[in-house]
Design an enzyme around this catalytic site. Structure first.
Site, mmCIF file in Angstrom:
data_model
loop_
_atom_site.group_PDB
_atom_site.id
_atom_site.type_symbol
_atom_site.label_atom_id
_atom_site.label_comp_id
_atom_site.label_asym_id
_atom_site.label_seq_id
_atom_site.Cartn_x
_atom_site.Cartn_y
_atom_site.Cartn_z
ATOM 1 N N HIS A 48 -14.460 1.475 34.638
ATOM 2 C CA HIS A 48 -14.184 0.886 33.332
ATOM 3 C C HIS A 48 -15.356 1.185 32.404
ATOM 4 O O HIS A 48 -16.485 1.371 32.861
ATOM 5 C CB HIS A 48 -13.991 -0.616 33.466
ATOM 6 C CG HIS A 48 -12.768 -1.010 34.231
ATOM 7 N ND1 HIS A 48 -12.186 -2.248 34.100
ATOM 8 C CD2 HIS A 48 -12.011 -0.339 35.132
ATOM 9 C CE1 HIS A 48 -11.129 -2.326 34.882
ATOM 10 N NE2 HIS A 48 -11.003 -1.178 35.524
ATOM 11 N N GLU A 107 -17.154 -0.632 30.449
ATOM 12 C CA GLU A 107 -18.281 -1.560 30.556
ATOM 13 C C GLU A 107 -19.120 -1.262 31.803
ATOM 14 O O GLU A 107 -20.350 -1.241 31.741
ATOM 15 C CB GLU A 107 -17.770 -3.010 30.611
ATOM 16 C CG GLU A 107 -17.013 -3.440 29.385
ATOM 17 C CD GLU A 107 -15.505 -3.192 29.452
ATOM 18 O OE1 GLU A 107 -14.767 -3.873 28.720
ATOM 19 O OE2 GLU A 107 -15.056 -2.318 30.243
ATOM 20 N N CYS A 155 -12.416 -7.387 31.443
ATOM 21 C CA CYS A 155 -11.596 -7.915 32.523
ATOM 22 C C CYS A 155 -12.513 -8.618 33.532
ATOM 23 O O CYS A 155 -13.742 -8.544 33.411
ATOM 24 C CB CYS A 155 -10.835 -6.767 33.191
ATOM 25 S SG CYS A 155 -11.902 -5.675 34.157
ATOM 26 N N CYS A 179 -15.298 -6.367 34.898
ATOM 27 C CA CYS A 179 -16.372 -6.076 33.952
ATOM 28 C C CYS A 179 -17.215 -7.309 33.654
ATOM 29 O O CYS A 179 -18.430 -7.206 33.464
ATOM 30 C CB CYS A 179 -15.790 -5.484 32.678
ATOM 31 S SG CYS A 179 -14.999 -3.889 33.005
#
Length: 165
Positions: free
Chosen positions: A60, A62, A90, A93
């Protein structure tokens, strides 16, 4: 100019950068997520979602920005740093942000905007919110108490050269 206004201006600038990264990545068949880690001294570490490009479900934006910052700075924690991301992080993250010891996280789009765009992670938020019995139906997680289960912790405690975290 007040500090609050300066922070707000900087926040908007970094968030816009994260949104721009996300849009550029989405336009070339990447995921529509971008993130920027900014250290206390102003160094920036940008990243985009690489899940499908790297065949890595943890890639992801992040997480990638945190990985980049830690690698470049030679540290596993980012105290004093802030994460700016194009979308509400999410649970993965958010967990990475906690482990990195970030000072704050700012996001532009929220989870409802993401869901409307085809990225609904409500089931993950719900997974952690429900009781163990319901979670078990979605993903069985079982404790198997091996006799040697604490050996790694004992080895770590006995290592005089360990790095605390």
């Amino acid at each position: 100019m007040s500090t609050v206004h300066e922070e707000s201006t900087h926040t908007q600038t970094y968030l816009q950068h994260a949104v721009d990264l996300a849009a550029e990545n989405a336009a070339v068949d990447g995921g529509p997520f971008g993130a920027v880690v900014v250290t206390a001294d102003g160094r920036e570490f940008s990243a985009v979602n690489r899940v499908t490009a790297d065949n890595d479900p943890t890639a992801h934006a992040e997480v990638m920005a945190i990985r980049s910052a830690c690698r470049e700075l030679g540290t596993f924690e980012l105290r004093g740093a802030v994460l700016y991301t194009s979308c509400e992080p999410c649970p993965l993250c958010l967990s990475a942000s906690l482990w990195a010891r970030l000072d704050a996280v700012y996001f532009a789009a929220d989870r409802h905007d993401a869901a409307a765009g085809g990225f609904d992670d409500a089931e993950f938020y719900e997974f952690f919110a429900q009781g163990a019995e319901k979670r078990d139906r979605a993903l069985p997680v079982r404790h198997v108490p091996l006799a040697t289960r604490t050996d790694p912790f004992e080895a770590w405690a006995d290592n005089a050269h360990r790095t605390e975290y």
